[in-house]
Design an enzyme around this catalytic site. Structure first.
Site, PDB file in Angstrom:
ATOM      1  N   CYS A  18      14.750 -13.885  -1.115  1.00 47.82           N
ATOM      2  CA  CYS A  18      14.236 -14.888  -1.966  1.00 47.82           C
ATOM      3  C   CYS A  18      13.123 -15.533  -1.412  1.00 47.82           C
ATOM      4  O   CYS A  18      12.660 -15.482  -0.490  1.00 47.82           O
ATOM      5  CB  CYS A  18      15.289 -15.915  -2.109  1.00 47.82           C
ATOM      6  SG  CYS A  18      16.987 -15.090  -2.774  1.00 47.82           S
ATOM      7  N   LYS A  74       4.596   1.216 -11.756  1.00 44.20           N
ATOM      8  CA  LYS A  74       5.465   0.850 -10.914  1.00 44.20           C
ATOM      9  C   LYS A  74       6.959   1.382 -11.654  1.00 44.20           C
ATOM     10  O   LYS A  74       7.651   1.941 -10.875  1.00 44.20           O
ATOM     11  CB  LYS A  74       5.381  -0.567 -10.494  1.00 44.20           C
ATOM     12  CG  LYS A  74       6.584  -0.911  -9.304  1.00 44.20           C
ATOM     13  CD  LYS A  74       6.389  -0.235  -8.150  1.00 44.20           C
ATOM     14  CE  LYS A  74       7.566  -0.468  -7.087  1.00 44.20           C
ATOM     15  NZ  LYS A  74       7.331   0.657  -6.179  1.00 44.20           N
TER      16      LYS A  74
HETATM   17  O1  M6R Z   1      12.325   2.901 -10.263  1.00 48.68           O
HETATM   18  P1  M6R Z   1      12.769   4.193  -9.753  1.00 48.68           P
HETATM   19  O2  M6R Z   1      13.088   4.441  -8.493  1.00 48.68           O
HETATM   20  O3  M6R Z   1      13.858   4.881 -10.823  1.00 48.68           O
HETATM   21  O4  M6R Z   1      11.378   5.054 -10.048  1.00 48.68           O
HETATM   22  C1  M6R Z   1      11.420   6.305  -9.837  1.00 48.68           C
HETATM   23  C2  M6R Z   1       9.948   6.776  -9.775  1.00 48.68           C
HETATM   24  O5  M6R Z   1       9.261   6.526 -10.853  1.00 48.68           O
HETATM   25  C3  M6R Z   1       9.232   6.260  -8.527  1.00 48.68           C
HETATM   26  O6  M6R Z   1      10.349   6.508  -7.298  1.00 48.68           O
HETATM   27  C4  M6R Z   1       7.749   6.993  -8.221  1.00 48.68           C
HETATM   28  O7  M6R Z   1       8.109   8.316  -7.983  1.00 48.68           O
HETATM   29  C5  M6R Z   1       7.268   6.129  -7.182  1.00 48.68           C
HETATM   30  N1  M6R Z   1       5.875   5.809  -7.464  1.00 48.68           N
HETATM   31  C6  M6R Z   1       6.917   6.979  -6.007  1.00 48.68           C
HETATM   32  O8  M6R Z   1       6.223   6.391  -4.901  1.00 48.68           O
END
Ligand code: M6R
Length: 609
Positions: free
Chosen positions: A2, A604
């Site tokens: 936080c 992201k």
């Molecule tokens: O938010 P999440 O962990 O579900 O996201 C899964 C993938 O989209 C995520 O891990 C992606 O592969 C990253 N950009 C890898 O660095």
């Protein structure tokens, strides 16, 4: 994670605080609040992003020049208004960043003494303890000191007292807190950007420090002894943008460096060494439930899928229950075999990945039990699963997952030990040994991060490469996949991760002098075999970058470049091995000048199917 801020001065405190919170919003943004001292405590809190609080204050301002504020990343209790900070009890208002590890015991004790809680947070304990102290006649400082003696865990707190309308009292233990010194005004905050527009003169508080802030300055003491201390004032020369990244050039690099703290937060308060067991609050499962399972399925995407592959090996080893790992985007379209005797665990940083959410819901529709390992509190996957172990990594801004990955591994490690202890497939000694190993991980990861300079030097040699291979065996096979993904997504260099033993079945044809092979080979069950694979690559003229134990001179002599990591156990080797891969990808991308925090074509959070 936080963000907190406190202000004593001559400006409208609420304006200073809201502006500061805006700069701290990266630390959490599920709710926010301020308390202003002006003939009493005036409180305003709002769920959701800071803009909601700002709008509320614009519509109905709070006037006064002493106050505290908070932007929340929920750890204990849902993101609701009653759980938003500040927490007011009697004369006292408190904002807190951190986790109180013994909050269960303290809450039970306080409730037995007649205290009535109005939130689900651990923070409210501080408000009750300090208010009880001042009500008994202690000075505000002494009441804060007394509270710190009861509380164990991590905290940075800022406290207001109606009877001391000209000051803010702060204390720090394991959570960041700085003071800022201005002309006729004094600040405290979780991070420098929050106060940089007002002052560049900053004091970094140390663990065990408390301070009394007034318009005229501050007085620092040790809260154990009450002895006054002096700390150096540092002049901050960073630009405001650099300050948000803590001086790092990119959020990814900042987040790589945050991993020791993030992993500590995942583990914090969850380990019982006496029992060799884990408190998996939020992830409730009985012996009967586990004994009834035919199998466990872990579903995830991307980096989270790599963490899941490691979780599979931990859980199978600890419980002997078969675990399957599936890509969420495949699972849901292939008529998966799941029923009431299947536990489906979704792993996700954001908790919003559309495929993972849909796969989880599909398995629930088919009668499976559901659970999740998630970072973002109150996210869709967390809500759908109900049964959640949060990783507490704090907001991850860089698109390339780093701290989310290592904290997911830590959470799955805890789940494996917990399940093993519930079933009795691990005895208390075995649980204790595994947990002792896990507790060493944050320190070892911190040492592995010191390889950043070495990784940059290696990156300079290979910046022209157009392709790379990543190899590992067992628990290090998913690390090879993760290393390759990191390289691909931020440097745009083509990379493949393989189980090292698979090389000779095809990929070895790719080896040439322009394709470096990065191989994870700390000593462990398949060490010799991995070394043989390394030699197979070297014999074909391929350049080898090896990651191995710091005292392994033999391995060092076989490689073209060596990244030495602290000695690990088979279960902790993935943590120390992935760090040099993250650093190598980062430095290669930086040398190539790519957009590291927002690489092309990526987002992201992938909320489309
Ligand atoms: O938010 P999440 O962990 O579900 O996201 C899964 C993938 O989209 C995520 O891990 C992606 O592969 C990253 N950009 C890898 O660095």
């Amino acid at each position: 994670m936080c963000g907190i801020i406190g202000y004593v001065g001559h400006q409208e405190a609420s304006a200073v605080i809201v502006e500061g919170l805006r700069r701290l919003e990266y630390r959490g943004y599920d709710s926010a609040g301020v308390a202003i001292l002006n003939g009493g405590i005036h409180l305003r809190r709002a769920v959701g992003k800071l803009i909601n609080l700002a709008d509320s204050l614009a519509a109905l301002p709070l006037n006064g020049s002493v106050g505290v504020g908070h932007t929340r990343w929920a750890t204990h209790g849902r993101p609701t208004e009653p759980n938003a900070h500040p927490h007011v009890v009697g004369r006292i208002a408190v904002v807190h960043n951190g986790i109180i590890e013994n909050h269960h015991q303290l809450r039970a004790r306080l409730v037995a003494d007649g205290h009535v809680f109005s939130s689900e947070t651990d923070t409210e304990i501080f408000s009750h303890l300090i208010n009880a102290g001042v009500s008994k006649g202690l000075s505000l400082e002494d009441a804060v000191c007394a509270a710190t003696k009861d509380v164990s865990g991590a905290y940075a707190i800022a406290v207001l007292d109606v009877d001391h309308p000209e000051c803010v009292v702060v204390a720090k233990q394991q959570s960041p807190l700085i003071l800022g010194v201005g002309a006729g005004e004094t600040f405290c905050a979780s991070d420098i950007p929050a106060i940089l527009m007002h002052t560049r003169d900053v004091i970094f508080m140390e663990d065990g420090d408390m301070a009394i802030l007034t318009r005229d300055g501050y007085e620092l003491r040790r809260f154990e002894t009450g002895i006054k201390v002096e700390r150096a004032v540092t002049r901050i020369e960073w630009s405001a943008v650099a300050a948000e990244k803590d001086g790092y050039e990119h959020f990814m690099l900042k987040e790589i460096h945050e991993q020791p703290r993030a992993i500590t937060d995942t583990i914090r308060g969850r380990i019982s060494m006496a029992d060799g067991d884990v408190y998996s609050e939020g992830m409730e499962i009985t012996r009967e439930d586990l004994a009834n399972l035919r199998r466990i399925v872990i579903i995830a995407c991307g980096t989270s899928w790599h963490a899941a592959l490691i979780g599979k090996q931990y859980i199978e080893e600890a419980t002997r229950i078969p675990v399957e790992v599936d890509l969420a985007s495949e699972f849901r379209y292939r008529n998966p075999i799941v029923d009431s005797r299947t536990l489906v665990i979704a792993v996700s940083q954001s908790g919003e990945t559309a495929d993972t959410l849909a796969a989880l819901k599909e398995s629930q529709r088919r009668g499976a039990r559901a659970a999740a390992v998630v970072n973002v509190i109150g996210s869709s996957i967390a809500r759908a699963a109900g049964n959640v172990l949060y990783t507490h990594a704090g907001p991850e801004i860089g698109v390339a997952s780093t701290k989310a990955f290592t904290t997911q591994m830590a959470a799955l490690y805890l789940i494996a030990v917990r399940f093993g202890r519930i079933l009795g497939t691990l005895n208390a000694d075995q649980g204790r040994a595994l947990l002792t190993d896990l507790l060493a991980v944050p320190g070892d990861v911190a040492r592995a991060i010191e390889l950043s300079g070495a990784a940059r030097d290696i990156a300079k040699t290979y910046v022209g490469a157009t392709s790379a291979l990543y190899l590992g065996r067992g628990l290090l096979h998913p690390i090879a996949l993760e290393g390759a993904l990191k390289l691909k997504e931020i440097s745009y260099i083509h990379a493949e991760g393989y189980a090292a033993g698979e090389m000779k079945h095809g990929p070895i044809a790719l080896v040439d002098e322009f394709t470096p092979t990065i191989i994870a080979a700390p000593r462990g069950p398949t060490y010799e075999k991995t070394c043989s694979n390394l030699q197979e690559v070297a014999a074909r003229g391929g350049a080898v970058i090896a990651i191995g134990d710091e005292d392994d001179d033999e391995l060092r002599s076989m490689a073209d470049a060596y990244l030495p990591v602290p000695r690990s156990t088979p279960w902790t080797a993935p943590f120390v091995s992935v760090i040099p891969m993250q650093l190598l990808a980062y430095h290669l991308a930086d040398l190539k000048g790519t957009d590291i925090d927002q690489p092309r074509n990526l987002a992201k959070s992938v909320t489309v199917e």
